[in-house]
Scaffold this motif. Structure first.
Motif, PDB file in Angstrom:
ATOM      1  N   LEU A 104       0.845  -1.184   0.000  1.00 19.34           N
ATOM      2  CA  LEU A 104       0.000   0.000   0.000  1.00 19.34           C
ATOM      3  C   LEU A 104       0.887   1.244   0.000  1.00 19.34           C
ATOM      4  O   LEU A 104       1.828   1.346   0.783  1.00 19.34           O
ATOM      5  N   VAL A 105       0.614   2.177  -0.909  1.00 14.48           N
ATOM      6  CA  VAL A 105       1.362   3.432  -0.969  1.00 14.48           C
ATOM      7  C   VAL A 105       0.467   4.574  -0.514  1.00 14.48           C
ATOM      8  O   VAL A 105      -0.724   4.397  -0.274  1.00 14.48           O
ATOM      9  N   GLU A 106       1.035   5.751  -0.417  1.00 16.12           N
ATOM     10  CA  GLU A 106       0.311   6.901   0.142  1.00 16.12           C
ATOM     11  C   GLU A 106      -1.037   7.169  -0.518  1.00 16.12           C
ATOM     12  O   GLU A 106      -1.996   7.549   0.123  1.00 16.12           O
ATOM     13  N   GLY A 111      -3.136   5.203  -1.425  1.00 18.62           N
ATOM     14  CA  GLY A 111      -4.114   4.172  -1.121  1.00 18.62           C
ATOM     15  C   GLY A 111      -4.121   3.047  -2.141  1.00 18.62           C
ATOM     16  O   GLY A 111      -4.921   2.136  -2.047  1.00 18.62           O
ATOM     17  N   LYS A 112      -3.226   3.119  -3.125  1.00 18.54           N
ATOM     18  CA  LYS A 112      -3.137   2.079  -4.144  1.00 18.54           C
ATOM     19  C   LYS A 112      -2.043   1.083  -3.772  1.00 18.54           C
ATOM     20  O   LYS A 112      -1.113   1.418  -3.048  1.00 18.54           O
ATOM     21  N   SER A 113      -2.180  -0.103  -4.293  1.00 21.38           N
ATOM     22  CA  SER A 113      -1.150  -1.117  -4.079  1.00 21.38           C
ATOM     23  C   SER A 113      -0.139  -1.035  -5.211  1.00 21.38           C
ATOM     24  O   SER A 113      -0.511  -1.012  -6.379  1.00 21.38           O
ATOM     25  N   ARG A 114       1.116  -0.994  -4.857  1.00 22.78           N
ATOM     26  CA  ARG A 114       2.196  -0.922  -5.832  1.00 22.78           C
ATOM     27  C   ARG A 114       3.371  -1.752  -5.324  1.00 22.78           C
ATOM     28  O   ARG A 114       3.446  -2.107  -4.155  1.00 22.78           O
TER      29      ARG A 114
END
Length: 173
Positions: A92-94, A96-99
Motif C-alpha cells: 500500500l502506498v500513500e 491508497g493504491k497497491s504498488r
C-alpha cells in the motif's frame, strides 16, 4: 454476484474456503473464458485448489491474482514480466493504491535483464543455425536438380561439366 478482483485480498484467508468457485463461476466473475483461466494455470501463474483431485476450485485470492494478471496483460506486460511481478508483494502506498516498492522493482528488472540477455544469446545462435540450414538446403536442392535432370535423360558428362564450370565462376553474393 460477481467478485471484484481488484478488491480481493492478495493472500488466501480462511473465509476463502467458504467461497471457492468453479472454473465457470470464476471465469464469469472475471469476465473471461474458462480457457483463459486454464492458460494462466498452465503457466503456473495461478494454482487453484482441487476438489477431490478433480475440479479446479478458485479462492478470492486466486481471483485477485487473475485480476492482476488481466490488468497487466491489458497494459501490454509480457508473461515473463508478469511472472516476475507476481513473485513480489504489492504494498500500500500513500495514494491508497497497491504498488511494488523500489527494491522489488529492481529485483524484477534484474530478472528480466537476465532473461533478455539469454534470449539475445539464443537469437544469435538460432540465426547462425538458420544460415547453416539455408546453405545446406541450397546444396541439397542443387544435388536434386542434378538427379532430376539425369532422370530426364540429360547425360551425366554434360551435367558434371556444367557443375564444374559453375564452381569455377566467381559467385556474386
Amino acid at each position: 454476484m460477481p467478485i471484484d478482483p481488484s478488491s480481493a485480498s492478495a493472500a488466501a484467508t480462511p473465509s476463502d474456503d467458504a467461497r471457492l468457485l468453479t472454473v465457470g463461476q470464476a471465469a464469469a466473475a472475471l469476465g473471461v473464458t474458462a480457457r483463459t483461466l486454464k492458460y494462466y494455470e498452465e503457466l503456473n501463474l495461478v494454482v487453484p485448489a482441487r476438489s477431490g483431485g478433480r475440479y479446479r476450485m478458485y479462492a478470492e485470492s486466486d481471483l485477485a491474482t487473475f485480476g492482476r494478471i488481466l490488468r497487466m496483460r491489458s497494459l501490454g506486460f509480457s508473461i515473463a514480466a508478469i511472472t516476475e511481478i507476481l513473485k513480489r508483494p504489492m504494498r500500500l502506498v500513500e495514494s491508497g493504491k497497491s504498488r511494488m516498492n523500489e527494491e522489488d522493482l529492481q529485483v524484477v528488472r534484474d530478472a528480466l535483464h537476465v532473461q533478455l540477455d539469454t534470449l539475445r544469446e539464443r537469437t544469435v545462435q538460432v540465426r547462425r543455425e538458420l544460415r547453416e540450414a539455408e546453405s545446406l538446403e541450397a546444396q541439397i536442392a542443387h544435388d536434386l536438380q542434378y538427379i532430376e535432370q539425369r532422370l530426364c535423360g540429360v547425360p551425366a558428362d554434360q551435367l558434371l561439366a556444367e557443375r564444374v564450370a559453375r564452381r569455377r565462376k566467381p559467385q556474386s553474393h
